[in-house]
Design a protein around this motif. Structure first.
Motif, PDB file in Angstrom:
ATOM      1  N   GLY A 181      52.768 -16.551   9.650  1.00 34.96           N
ATOM      2  CA  GLY A 181      52.369 -18.245   9.331  1.00 34.96           C
ATOM      3  C   GLY A 181      53.411 -19.611   9.130  1.00 34.96           C
ATOM      4  O   GLY A 181      52.984 -20.467   9.083  1.00 34.96           O
ATOM      5  N   ASN A 182      54.149 -18.355   9.143  1.00 36.91           N
ATOM      6  CA  ASN A 182      55.536 -19.608   8.838  1.00 36.91           C
ATOM      7  C   ASN A 182      56.444 -19.780  10.364  1.00 36.91           C
ATOM      8  O   ASN A 182      58.288 -19.907  10.293  1.00 36.91           O
ATOM      9  N   ASN A 183      55.580 -19.335  11.556  1.00 42.39           N
ATOM     10  CA  ASN A 183      56.534 -19.479  12.739  1.00 42.39           C
ATOM     11  C   ASN A 183      57.908 -18.589  12.969  1.00 42.39           C
ATOM     12  O   ASN A 183      58.417 -19.078  13.454  1.00 42.39           O
ATOM     13  N   THR A 184      57.847 -17.198  12.458  1.00 43.91           N
ATOM     14  CA  THR A 184      58.578 -16.645  12.269  1.00 43.91           C
ATOM     15  C   THR A 184      58.027 -14.696  12.431  1.00 43.91           C
ATOM     16  O   THR A 184      56.788 -15.070  13.072  1.00 43.91           O
ATOM     17  N   SER A 185      58.843 -13.840  12.726  1.00 43.56           N
ATOM     18  CA  SER A 185      58.537 -12.847  13.418  1.00 43.56           C
ATOM     19  C   SER A 185      59.925 -12.201  12.270  1.00 43.56           C
ATOM     20  O   SER A 185      60.747 -12.625  11.870  1.00 43.56           O
ATOM     21  N   LYS A 186      58.997 -10.642  12.143  1.00 43.94           N
ATOM     22  CA  LYS A 186      60.541  -9.610  11.218  1.00 43.94           C
ATOM     23  C   LYS A 186      61.844  -9.334  11.980  1.00 43.94           C
ATOM     24  O   LYS A 186      62.656 -10.098  11.214  1.00 43.94           O
ATOM     25  N   LYS A 187      61.423 -10.647  13.060  1.00 38.77           N
ATOM     26  CA  LYS A 187      63.416  -9.533  13.945  1.00 38.77           C
ATOM     27  C   LYS A 187      63.763 -10.806  13.641  1.00 38.77           C
ATOM     28  O   LYS A 187      65.278 -10.459  13.636  1.00 38.77           O
ATOM     29  N   LEU A 188      63.105 -12.045  12.786  1.00 38.57           N
ATOM     30  CA  LEU A 188      64.135 -13.350  13.054  1.00 38.57           C
ATOM     31  C   LEU A 188      64.152 -13.657  11.521  1.00 38.57           C
ATOM     32  O   LEU A 188      65.126 -14.445  10.995  1.00 38.57           O
ATOM     33  N   VAL A 189      63.706 -12.801  10.872  1.00 38.00           N
ATOM     34  CA  VAL A 189      64.602 -12.863   9.636  1.00 38.00           C
ATOM     35  C   VAL A 189      65.635 -12.288   9.149  1.00 38.00           C
ATOM     36  O   VAL A 189      66.524 -11.166   9.425  1.00 38.00           O
ATOM     37  N   LYS A 190      66.499 -12.960   8.824  1.00 37.85           N
ATOM     38  CA  LYS A 190      68.135 -13.537   8.009  1.00 37.85           C
ATOM     39  C   LYS A 190      68.381 -12.465   6.761  1.00 37.85           C
ATOM     40  O   LYS A 190      69.260 -11.827   6.995  1.00 37.85           O
ATOM     41  N   GLU A 191      67.726 -13.088   5.526  1.00 34.98           N
ATOM     42  CA  GLU A 191      67.673 -13.194   4.424  1.00 34.98           C
ATOM     43  C   GLU A 191      66.533 -13.187   4.089  1.00 34.98           C
ATOM     44  O   GLU A 191      65.508 -13.645   3.800  1.00 34.98           O
ATOM     45  N   ILE A 192      66.140 -11.780   2.472  1.00 32.44           N
ATOM     46  CA  ILE A 192      64.784 -12.001   2.593  1.00 32.44           C
ATOM     47  C   ILE A 192      66.065 -11.690   0.814  1.00 32.44           C
ATOM     48  O   ILE A 192      66.131 -10.683  -0.095  1.00 32.44           O
ATOM     49  N   TYR A 193      65.579 -13.127  -0.523  1.00 31.17           N
ATOM     50  CA  TYR A 193      66.717 -13.323  -1.391  1.00 31.17           C
ATOM     51  C   TYR A 193      65.528 -12.850  -3.128  1.00 31.17           C
ATOM     52  O   TYR A 193      64.123 -13.597  -2.837  1.00 31.17           O
ATOM     53  N   LEU A 194      65.912 -12.276  -3.948  1.00 32.37           N
ATOM     54  CA  LEU A 194      64.731 -12.309  -4.671  1.00 32.37           C
ATOM     55  C   LEU A 194      64.646 -13.678  -5.750  1.00 32.37           C
ATOM     56  O   LEU A 194      66.399 -13.458  -6.265  1.00 32.37           O
ATOM     57  N   GLU A 195      64.163 -14.340  -5.950  1.00 34.84           N
ATOM     58  CA  GLU A 195      63.814 -15.621  -7.273  1.00 34.84           C
ATOM     59  C   GLU A 195      64.027 -15.438  -8.260  1.00 34.84           C
ATOM     60  O   GLU A 195      64.760 -15.414  -9.235  1.00 34.84           O
ATOM     61  N   ASN A 196      62.986 -14.073  -8.527  1.00 31.24           N
ATOM     62  CA  ASN A 196      62.460 -14.043  -9.804  1.00 31.24           C
ATOM     63  C   ASN A 196      61.172 -13.104 -10.236  1.00 31.24           C
ATOM     64  O   ASN A 196      60.951 -12.467  -9.519  1.00 31.24           O
ATOM     65  N   VAL A 197      62.093 -12.245 -11.113  1.00 26.08           N
ATOM     66  CA  VAL A 197      60.334 -10.972 -11.757  1.00 26.08           C
ATOM     67  C   VAL A 197      60.260 -11.845 -13.526  1.00 26.08           C
ATOM     68  O   VAL A 197      60.677 -11.694 -14.115  1.00 26.08           O
ATOM     69  N   ASP A 198      58.507 -11.490 -13.386  1.00 25.21           N
ATOM     70  CA  ASP A 198      58.323 -11.617 -14.709  1.00 25.21           C
ATOM     71  C   ASP A 198      57.613 -10.864 -15.259  1.00 25.21           C
ATOM     72  O   ASP A 198      56.282 -10.364 -14.706  1.00 25.21           O
ATOM     73  N   ILE A 199      57.651 -10.537 -16.019  1.00 25.43           N
ATOM     74  CA  ILE A 199      56.384  -8.987 -16.400  1.00 25.43           C
ATOM     75  C   ILE A 199      55.551  -9.670 -17.888  1.00 25.43           C
ATOM     76  O   ILE A 199      56.138 -10.474 -18.456  1.00 25.43           O
ATOM     77  N   SER A 200      54.502  -9.707 -17.519  1.00 25.61           N
ATOM     78  CA  SER A 200      53.329 -10.062 -18.765  1.00 25.61           C
ATOM     79  C   SER A 200      52.255  -8.718 -18.901  1.00 25.61           C
ATOM     80  O   SER A 200      52.410  -7.914 -18.297  1.00 25.61           O
ATOM     81  N   VAL A 201      51.514  -9.226 -20.382  1.00 24.93           N
ATOM     82  CA  VAL A 201      50.652  -7.902 -20.727  1.00 24.93           C
ATOM     83  C   VAL A 201      49.467  -8.468 -20.249  1.00 24.93           C
ATOM     84  O   VAL A 201      49.258 -10.179 -20.255  1.00 24.93           O
ATOM     85  N   SER A 202      48.850  -8.237 -19.330  1.00 25.08           N
ATOM     86  CA  SER A 202      47.439  -7.824 -18.799  1.00 25.08           C
ATOM     87  C   SER A 202      46.798  -7.544 -19.802  1.00 25.08           C
ATOM     88  O   SER A 202      45.073  -8.123 -19.866  1.00 25.08           O
ATOM     89  N   ALA A 203      46.474  -6.242 -20.396  1.00 21.48           N
ATOM     90  CA  ALA A 203      45.420  -5.936 -21.987  1.00 21.48           C
ATOM     91  C   ALA A 203      46.470  -5.254 -22.767  1.00 21.48           C
ATOM     92  O   ALA A 203      47.693  -5.068 -21.907  1.00 21.48           O
ATOM     93  N   PRO A 204      46.787  -4.791 -23.529  1.00 23.88           N
ATOM     94  CA  PRO A 204      45.163  -5.385 -24.654  1.00 23.88           C
ATOM     95  C   PRO A 204      45.403  -6.875 -24.238  1.00 23.88           C
ATOM     96  O   PRO A 204      46.488  -7.275 -24.658  1.00 23.88           O
ATOM     97  N   GLU A 205      44.775  -7.955 -24.987  1.00 20.48           N
ATOM     98  CA  GLU A 205      44.995  -9.513 -24.944  1.00 20.48           C
ATOM     99  C   GLU A 205      45.964  -9.902 -25.847  1.00 20.48           C
ATOM    100  O   GLU A 205      46.567 -10.919 -25.584  1.00 20.48           O
ATOM    101  N   ASP A 206      45.873  -9.089 -27.149  1.00 24.42           N
ATOM    102  CA  ASP A 206      47.036  -9.212 -28.376  1.00 24.42           C
ATOM    103  C   ASP A 206      48.164  -8.657 -28.666  1.00 24.42           C
ATOM    104  O   ASP A 206      48.622  -9.000 -29.145  1.00 24.42           O
ATOM    105  N   ARG A 207      48.245  -8.534 -27.191  1.00 23.76           N
ATOM    106  CA  ARG A 207      50.060  -7.336 -27.241  1.00 23.76           C
ATOM    107  C   ARG A 207      50.638  -8.250 -26.515  1.00 23.76           C
ATOM    108  O   ARG A 207      50.532  -9.413 -25.968  1.00 23.76           O
ATOM    109  N   ASP A 208      52.071  -7.743 -26.881  1.00 29.39           N
ATOM    110  CA  ASP A 208      52.901  -9.245 -26.336  1.00 29.39           C
ATOM    111  C   ASP A 208      53.802  -7.776 -26.182  1.00 29.39           C
ATOM    112  O   ASP A 208      53.668  -6.111 -26.259  1.00 29.39           O
ATOM    113  N   LEU A 209      55.564  -8.445 -25.720  1.00 22.81           N
ATOM    114  CA  LEU A 209      56.593  -7.116 -25.138  1.00 22.81           C
ATOM    115  C   LEU A 209      57.319  -6.754 -25.955  1.00 22.81           C
ATOM    116  O   LEU A 209      58.455  -6.450 -25.926  1.00 22.81           O
TER     117      LEU A 209
END
Length: 182
Positions: free
Chosen positions: A69-97
């Motif tokens: 979909g981005n006009n490239t292929s696995k063989k042409l990938v130069k690098e893949i860097y992580l920009e962000n990881v966000d953790i959130s509570v899905s359940a129970p609704e009233d719970r925090d971290l």
């Protein structure tokens, strides 16, 4: 025109041609983002300050489709860097971290060693129900070009939790790749 003026003019012309050619090479790269979401369950606990490992089932990267979909292929990938990881509570609704003391997220893929994606230490009691982790800064190309990957979440709690807590782990990657020839 004397000879020194001709040499300077020719040198400037060659520098301009080299600069323009270099810019065309930059235009042959595409940059895009890939996002993934995994769910993990932190089981109710009897103790605190004990590391707890939680594994996710293998997740499809859908990499080939996203690359295409981005006009490239696995063989042409130069690098893949992580920009962000966000953790959130899905359940129970009233719970925090606030029950967490620290959290580390690792990635696994077939034939590759486990690698730290992101982490958080000394998580404050007023954290709320969403936490942005500190990314490792590593290149994750080898993992994301695979068909599947899995995560291991290592959590240390500083409070007893009386019920399971469902967490959503959202990861955003930035991909740089060469373009397919038309």
């Amino acid at each position: 025109m004397n000879i020194s003026t001709r040499i300077i003019t020719a040198s400037l012309a060659m520098c301009l041609i080299a600069f323009i050619s270099g810019c065309n090479k930059l235009n042959d790269l595409v940059t895009f983002k890939m996002s993934y979401t995994s769910e993990v369950t932190v089981p109710s606990s009897l103790g605190i300050n004990l590391p707890l490992d939680i594994l996710t089932p293998p997740s499809s990267t859908d990499a080939e489709s996203q690359f295409s979909g981005n006009n490239t292929s696995k063989k042409l990938v130069k690098e893949i860097y992580l920009e962000n990881v966000d953790i959130s509570v899905s359940a129970p609704e009233d719970r925090d971290l606030s029950f967490l003391s620290s959290l580390h997220v690792y990635i696994n893929a077939d034939g590759l060693d486990e690698k730290l994606l992101a982490s958080a230490e000394n998580i404050p009691d007023n954290v709320g129900n969403t936490l942005s982790l500190t990314t490792s800064g590593d290149d994750f190309k080898e993992y994301i070009v695979q068909d599947t990957y899995s995560l291991r979440v290592k959590a240390v709690t500083d409070k007893v939790i009386s019920e399971d807590v469902e967490l959503s782990v959202k990861s955003g990657f930035k991909v740089k790749a060469g373009l397919l020839n038309d």
